[in-house]
Each structure stands twice: as structure tokens, then as C-alpha cells.
Motif scaffolding. Structure first.
Motif: not given
Length: 169
Positions: A96, A99-100, A102
Motif C-alpha cells: 500500500v 499506492t500512497q 502515487e
């Protein structure tokens, strides 16, 4: 600097083929998860590398195994690289943290320099930087790839349910 991009390469397109064919890249690394379509794309890229390697093109440094969070995912990729006579350079877990980063418009290392994921990427960069052992892969033909996939489909089904089916079923 080492820059690693995970980009779509499901066909041997010009953006991939030109550096390989023209010998612009010395070592090529393919990113793949254990999903069949990713393996299928990697196998197609191996075909392009094999085709152009005879005329001074780049060789395959190996596979960067992406989104490896289960034992069976690692086993699938390991089996594929064994079948194609190449190697895994690094196993990159799904995180994750990526994702954080990005969502912040940053790379993982910019956003979370001391994270476990950043350490994986730094280790990968070091391995690529020091890499010297590239080779011509032996891609599977279409029949071989599908037979390989059916074997893994049966294996995963057996792991999940205890049920084993033959290829004919």
C-alpha cells in the motif's frame, strides 16, 4: 542513477523492441507478476529478445517478480523462469506504500525513504547496477505455455479446494 518503470509490454512494441534490436540497452529486465496474462506478456517479450539477440541485440537480465505476496505466486514465477532458462532478479511485494506515494504524486522512495518497500527498490537498483549475467531466454511456444498454465491451474485448485482435475476436464 537507476530508474525502474513498470510499464505495459503485452506486445513487443517499438518502445521495447528498438532498444533491444538496436543494442541500445545492454541488459533488459522484464517485470511480471504470477498472473497468467503477465506471464504470457513476459513470454512474448522473451520471444522478441531471442529473435534480436542473434544480431547484437540486448540480452535478458532476468525477471523482476512483482506483487509477490503469497508462496504460490513466488513458486509460479520461479517455475516460469526455470522453464524459460532465465532468473529472478528480485521479488517485489505488493504494498500500500506504493499506492500512497502515487496518490501524493511521488515515487515510493521520495515519499517513504525509510519504508520496507523503498529498501526493496534500493536493493533492486543495486542488483541492476551490478548485473553482468544476461542471456538469451528460451520462451515457451504457445502449446508449451498453455500446458504449463493448465498444470498450475490444477495445482492452485488442489491447494484451494483439495480437488484435482485432469487437463481434459
Amino acid at each position: 542513477d537507476v530508474v525502474v518503470y513498470d510499464v505495459l509490454g503485452d506486445v513487443v512494441c517499438g518502445g521495447f523492441a528498438v532498444p533491444v534490436r538496436e543494442g541500445i540497452a545492454e541488459h533488459v529486465f522484464t517485470v511480471s507478476s504470477s498472473d497468467f496474462m503477465a506471464i504470457y506478456a513476459a513470454n512474448n517479450l522473451f520471444k522478441g529478445i531471442k529473435k534480436y539477440s542473434n544480431n547484437g541485440g540486448a540480452l535478458l537480465g532476468g525477471v523482476i517478480a512483482n506483487s509477490i505476496n503469497t508462496g504460490y505466486a513466488k513458486e509460479i514465477v520461479d517455475d516460469f523462469v526455470a522453464q524459460t532458462k532465465t532468473q529472478v532478479i528480485e521479488y517485489v511485494p505488493r504494498s500500500v506504500t506504493v499506492t500512497q506515494a502515487e496518490l501524493q504524486g511521488k515515487t515510493t522512495i521520495e515519499a517513504f525513504i525509510d519504508s520496507d518497500q523503498a529498501k526493496v527498490y534500493k536493493g533492486l537498483a543495486q542488483k541492476i547496477y551490478e548485473h553482468t549475467d544476461s542471456k538469451v531466454p528460451e520462451p515457451l511456444d504457445d502449446k508449451g505455455l498453455h500446458e504449463w498454465a493448465f498444470k498450475w491451474a490444477d495445482t492452485l485448485l488442489a491447494m484451494e479446494t483439495g480437488e484435482v482435475r485432469s487437463q481434459a476436464a
